[in-house]
Design a protein around this motif. Structure first.
Motif, PDB file in Angstrom:
ATOM      1  N   LYS A  26       0.830  -1.203   0.000  1.00 23.44           N
ATOM      2  CA  LYS A  26       0.000   0.000   0.000  1.00 23.44           C
ATOM      3  C   LYS A  26       0.865   1.255   0.000  1.00 23.44           C
ATOM      4  CE  LYS A  26      -3.334   2.535   2.821  1.00 23.44           C
ATOM      5  NZ  LYS A  26      -4.099   2.577   4.092  1.00 23.44           N
ATOM      6  N   GLN A  27       0.599   2.157  -0.953  1.00 19.41           N
ATOM      7  CA  GLN A  27       1.264   3.456  -1.070  1.00 19.41           C
ATOM      8  C   GLN A  27       2.785   3.346  -1.171  1.00 19.41           C
ATOM      9  OE1 GLN A  27      -0.115   6.573   1.552  1.00 19.41           O
ATOM     10  NE2 GLN A  27      -2.176   5.723   1.686  1.00 19.41           N
ATOM     11  N   ALA A  28       3.281   2.175  -1.567  1.00 22.77           N
ATOM     12  CA  ALA A  28       4.732   1.995  -1.646  1.00 22.77           C
ATOM     13  C   ALA A  28       5.327   2.741  -2.830  1.00 22.77           C
ATOM     14  CB  ALA A  28       5.065   0.506  -1.737  1.00 22.77           C
ATOM     15  N   ALA A  29       4.642   2.727  -3.961  1.00 23.67           N
ATOM     16  CA  ALA A  29       5.219   3.252  -5.198  1.00 23.67           C
ATOM     17  C   ALA A  29       5.611   4.724  -5.083  1.00 23.67           C
ATOM     18  CB  ALA A  29       4.242   3.059  -6.354  1.00 23.67           C
ATOM     19  N   SER A  30       4.765   5.549  -4.477  1.00 30.75           N
ATOM     20  CA  SER A  30       5.038   6.993  -4.402  1.00 30.75           C
ATOM     21  C   SER A  30       6.156   7.319  -3.439  1.00 30.75           C
ATOM     22  CB  SER A  30       3.769   7.745  -3.994  1.00 30.75           C
ATOM     23  OG  SER A  30       3.353   7.366  -2.688  1.00 30.75           O
ATOM     24  N   ARG A  31       6.505   6.388  -2.584  1.00 30.31           N
ATOM     25  CA  ARG A  31       7.622   6.584  -1.669  1.00 30.31           C
ATOM     26  C   ARG A  31       8.894   5.945  -2.209  1.00 30.31           C
ATOM     27  NH1 ARG A  31       3.031   6.746   1.274  1.00 30.31           N
ATOM     28  NH2 ARG A  31       3.010   7.901   3.245  1.00 30.31           N
ATOM     29  N   TYR A  32       8.715   4.851  -2.937  1.00 23.64           N
ATOM     30  CA  TYR A  32       9.866   4.131  -3.480  1.00 23.64           C
ATOM     31  C   TYR A  32      10.572   4.954  -4.555  1.00 23.64           C
ATOM     32  CZ  TYR A  32      12.523   0.268  -5.545  1.00 23.64           C
ATOM     33  OH  TYR A  32      13.520  -0.533  -6.036  1.00 23.64           O
ATOM     34  N   ARG A  33       9.797   5.528  -5.474  1.00 24.24           N
ATOM     35  CA  ARG A  33      10.338   6.401  -6.514  1.00 24.24           C
ATOM     36  C   ARG A  33       9.434   7.618  -6.667  1.00 24.24           C
ATOM     37  NH1 ARG A  33      13.871   3.679  -5.524  1.00 24.24           N
ATOM     38  NH2 ARG A  33      15.179   2.327  -6.812  1.00 24.24           N
ATOM     39  N   TRP A  34      10.015   8.792  -6.847  1.00 22.02           N
ATOM     40  CA  TRP A  34       9.226  10.015  -6.978  1.00 22.02           C
ATOM     41  C   TRP A  34       9.973  11.005  -7.868  1.00 22.02           C
ATOM     42  CZ3 TRP A  34      12.303  13.854  -5.057  1.00 22.02           C
ATOM     43  CH2 TRP A  34      13.233  13.516  -4.067  1.00 22.02           C
ATOM     44  N   GLN A  35       9.250  11.992  -8.339  1.00 21.59           N
ATOM     45  CA  GLN A  35       9.849  13.017  -9.204  1.00 21.59           C
ATOM     46  C   GLN A  35       9.181  14.357  -8.934  1.00 21.59           C
ATOM     47  OE1 GLN A  35      10.934  12.056 -13.363  1.00 21.59           O
ATOM     48  NE2 GLN A  35       9.663  13.789 -13.986  1.00 21.59           N
ATOM     49  N   VAL A  36       9.988  15.400  -8.874  1.00 20.82           N
ATOM     50  CA  VAL A  36       9.505  16.767  -8.644  1.00 20.82           C
ATOM     51  C   VAL A  36      10.064  17.652  -9.749  1.00 20.82           C
ATOM     52  CG1 VAL A  36       9.590  18.768  -7.115  1.00 20.82           C
ATOM     53  CG2 VAL A  36       9.374  16.462  -6.147  1.00 20.82           C
ATOM     54  N   THR A  37       9.195  18.435 -10.377  1.00 20.96           N
ATOM     55  CA  THR A  37       9.638  19.427 -11.353  1.00 20.96           C
ATOM     56  C   THR A  37       9.527  20.802 -10.704  1.00 20.96           C
ATOM     57  OG1 THR A  37       8.902  18.070 -13.214  1.00 20.96           O
ATOM     58  CG2 THR A  37       9.259  20.410 -13.629  1.00 20.96           C
TER      59      THR A  37
END
Length: 317
Positions: free
Chosen positions: A181-192
């Motif tokens: 649960k909710q792992a993907a957004s913590r495992y990899r993320w990107q900010v512009t």
């Protein structure tokens, strides 16, 4: 002056007193199991698998006992209720599942194989590789808090400038913290980030470097987290030391395990694309990884042994 009021809803006492600066302080005196019942659901998803909740309860109990007598010595309380210690949300945040995890692990702590309580640090997501304690906070290297790949295979031992792009390209694989649960957004993320907005933010602390151009990682930890960076602007440059300081300076990034790609020319960039991994300092137990391990059938004791090297679970009482 100290006043005391019994409060049955908290199964304890409320003290109103003053701290060393003369400020009014309200301190809640509660038993250890009641404290953990309001702490565990504030630190991990209450609907996590049982083994992950139990591992969190063991880690939180260990950290609580390890810090008593070492922290808050000049305060009118033993432990604070924020992230500086551990987050305690009170009786109103208790849930049946997290309370059962506290009850099932009553008296259980993580001990070093050579004796003594583990300094049971933890963070939300290590992003696939945990970090050495001294890299984040300085001090002596703790053998129980060694950075390591968050997988059973342990294929990669160190993240460097040479391999970090390939590491960040991994969006799944065998990392425990990549799943759940909710792992993907913590495992990899990107900010512009718009460069003008980012430059204005940085100028509040570093006004002499001017409009930002680029960032250069001067030193990375074993996990790839940036520990020291050079910010380069059109009027000068400055060195930023400390992963948390860097994260806050750049707008509150989830972690310092990141790279920066410049959009536009090198002399006049328009944007920075910040590509990163993990959420938090990455030392000790990875909470998303604990959930992933539990989903894979691992027990709470196996989770503790994985994240705190050279340790075992022991029931003190």
């Amino acid at each position: 002056l100290t006043t005391k009021r019994e409060d049955r809803s908290y199964w304890g006492s409320v003290y109103v007193t003053f701290d060393r600066h003369g400020a009014l302080v309200v301190a809640n005196a509660v038993p250890e199991d009641k404290l953990l019942a309001g702490l565990v659901p504030a630190e991990i998803f209450p609907d996590a698998p049982d083994a992950a909740l139990e591992a969190q309860a063991i880690a939180a109990r260990t950290e609580l006992l390890e810090k008593i007598g070492h922290r808050n010595l000049t305060d009118p309380f033993l432990l604070c209720s924020t992230q500086a210690c551990q987050v305690y949300a009170g009786a109103g945040k208790e849930t049946p599942r997290t309370t059962r995890a506290v009850e099932r692990t009553r008296g259980m702590v993580a001990l070093r194989d050579g004796g003594g309580l583990v300094d049971a640090r933890y963070s939300a997501s290590c992003g696939g590789h945990s970090e050495d304690n001294e890299a984040i906070w300085g001090g002596e290297a703790d053998p129980s808090l060694r950075g390591r790949p968050d997988s059973a295979a342990r294929k990669q031992s160190r993240i460097t400038d040479d391999n970090i792009d390939g590491f960040l390209d991994q969006t799944g694989g065998d990392a425990f913290c990549a799943h759940g649960k909710q792992a993907a957004s913590r495992y990899r993320w990107q900010v512009t980030a718009d460069i003008d907005e980012l430059s204005a933010r940085v100028a509040a602390d570093l006004p002499d470097i001017g409009r930002l151009r680029s960032l250069r990682a001067l030193r990375r930890g074993i996990s790839g987290r940036i520990l020291e960076a050079e910010l380069i602007g059109d009027r000068g440059s400055a060195t930023v030391v400390g992963e948390l300081k860097l994260r806050r300076l750049l707008g509150g990034l989830k972690s310092s395990l990141f790279t920066v790609d410049v959009v536009g020319s090198a002399e006049a960039p328009r944007q920075w694309v910040i590509r990163g991994a993990g959420f938090g300092h990455g030392v000790g137990m990875c909470q998303m990884g604990a959930i992933g391990m539990a989903n894979a059938g691992h027990t709470a004791e196996q989770i503790i042994r994985h994240y705190y090297r050279g340790s075992h679970v022991h029931r003190l009482y």
